[in-house]
Enzyme design. Structure first.
Site: not given
Length: 435
Positions: A249, A343
């Site tokens: 992430d 994303h």
């Protein structure tokens, strides 16, 4: 959760005097029973910067006990005084607390100034590995600074409460509503905001209790959230963090080494308002991850949602984690390798007019809710010189078609003006409260 990662922590550079003095510093023999307070006080008097692995830093031990030196994790120290507040460019810490306060009824500018003065002194001492100024709880007894950082910010409502409306930045205007918002107003915003991080859970909790106690009658807790990250040294080599979805992430976080880093993240020296010089704006979002639904997906489906391989964070277009994403690459059937609603594609700065922010999040897990599903996700914290040019355009883009939106829910939100760092003898926010 934009596709950006946090840069590595930067160790404060020693002055020439410190480099000359450092080799002469030796751990005191255990039989001397030197207390943590005495040792750290002596270090400050001689100009030494703590952070050397193996330094014997700790509360007093009984004369008969052998005092084992702390590991580097305990001795790592962030500096309270500086151009910017701590807790912005420092590396991700293993434990974190974010807490918002509202000023008490009748409290105004005078009480707020006294509170920030108390908080700043407490933060300075705790970040140096010293006990809190008064009524220390001994929770962090035996521990070193453990990379503790304490960061302070002001919410939109703070300025009306203190009669400082004319000093409120336009960048602090309330965030627009987003279609993915399911916000709990009781866990959003606030007059004052404090971020606490450390690589030891007890050190972080110790700071939290000290800050809460210092609030006294001047302010009361509005909401508190607790988070965590992977502990330093838990992996075989340094790497970008993973979130609770198992994804790496934050690969594209801006880095301090980039020439435009300060321009993107910090208010300039001559920016407006003047009291925000070298400060930044923090957007705080509690993002619930719908893990039961997410974990039903195959790894391939998860990777299509994100646009990156789960194993190593590389873009689906190939290469390694740091290889530039090829947005035009197609497979044998002519389909985009990185889906149009992935994303990682949507959050790219070059897909959002250059909008960028420095992400510095914590994961959270607050048990199982009444429906039997995990109350877990990301305490999303991002930093930028102007949220209208950082967070807002990216979130608007995500609102229009992010594949990840099906698996997350924004449950609380806050925006806070975080002034620049305090100089020696100053407290955070002094230019605002006494200017």
């Amino acid at each position: 959760m934009p596709d950006q990662s946090l840069p590595k922590a930067r160790t404060p550079e020693a002055t020439p005097g410190e480099r000359e003095a450092a080799p002469a510093r030796e751990a005191a023999p255990a039989h001397e029973g030197i207390s943590r307070r005495r040792l750290l006080g002596t270090a400050g008097a001689t100009g030494l910067v703590l952070g050397t692995a193996g330094a014997a830093v700790g509360y007093a031990a009984a004369p008969s006990e052998a005092a084992a030196p702390l590991t580097s994790l305990g001795t790592d120290r962030a500096m309270f005084h500086g151009k910017h507040q701590p807790g912005i460019t420092d590396g991700l810490q293993a434990r974190g607390h974010v807490v918002a306060f509202d000023l008490a009824a009748g409290a105004g500018r005078k009480e707020a100034a006294a509170l920030l003065r108390r908080w700043s002194e407490t933060a300075r001492r705790l970040m140096a590995g010293e006990p809190s100024p008064h009524d220390d709880t001994d929770v962090a007894r035996d521990a070193g600074p453990s990379s503790l950082t304490v960061t302070f910010g002001f919410g939109h409502s703070f300025f009306a409460r203190t009669g400082l409306e004319k000093q409120r930045p336009t960048a602090l205007d309330p965030l627009p509503e987003f279609s993915s918002d399911h916000l709990d107003k009781n866990r959003s915003n606030g007059d004052l905001w404090v971020q606490i991080g450390a690589n030891d859970a007890l050190v972080a909790f110790h700071a939290l209790r000290a800050i809460q106690k210092d609030a006294g009658r001047a302010a009361k807790v509005r909401w508190q959230m607790n988070g965590f990250n992977r502990s330093p040294g838990a992996t075989s080599h340094p790497m970008t963090a993973r979130n609770l979805m198992g994804q790496i992430d934050g690969t594209r976080n801006p880095k301090p080494s980039e020439t435009d880093f300060d321009q993107r993240i910090f208010v300039p020296e001559k920016g407006e308002p003047t009291w925000m010089a070298n400060g930044s704006y923090a957007v705080v979002r509690r993002i619930r991850m719908l893990l039961d639904d997410w974990e039903k997906l195959s790894v391939k489906a998860q990777e299509d949602v994100i646009g990156r391989r789960k194993s190593d964070g590389a873009a689906l277009s190939g290469g390694t984690e740091t290889t530039a994403m090829d947005l035009e690459k197609t497979d044998a059937e002519g389909n985009l390798v990185v889906p149009i609603n992935a994303h990682a594609r949507i959050t790219r700065p070059d897909q959002n007019g250059g909008a960028a922010m420095l992400r510095r999040p914590f994961s959270f897990h607050d048990g199982i809710d009444a429906d039997g599903v995990p109350d877990a996700g990301l305490l999303f914290i991002c930093w930028q010189a102007d949220p209208l040019r950082g967070f807002v355009p990216v979130q608007r883009k995500l609102d229009r078609g992010d594949a990840l939106s099906t698996f997350i829910r924004h449950e609380s939100s806050g925006l806070f003006a975080v002034p620049g760092g305090a100089g020696e003898g100053e407290y955070v926010g002094q230019k605002l409260l006494e200017g």
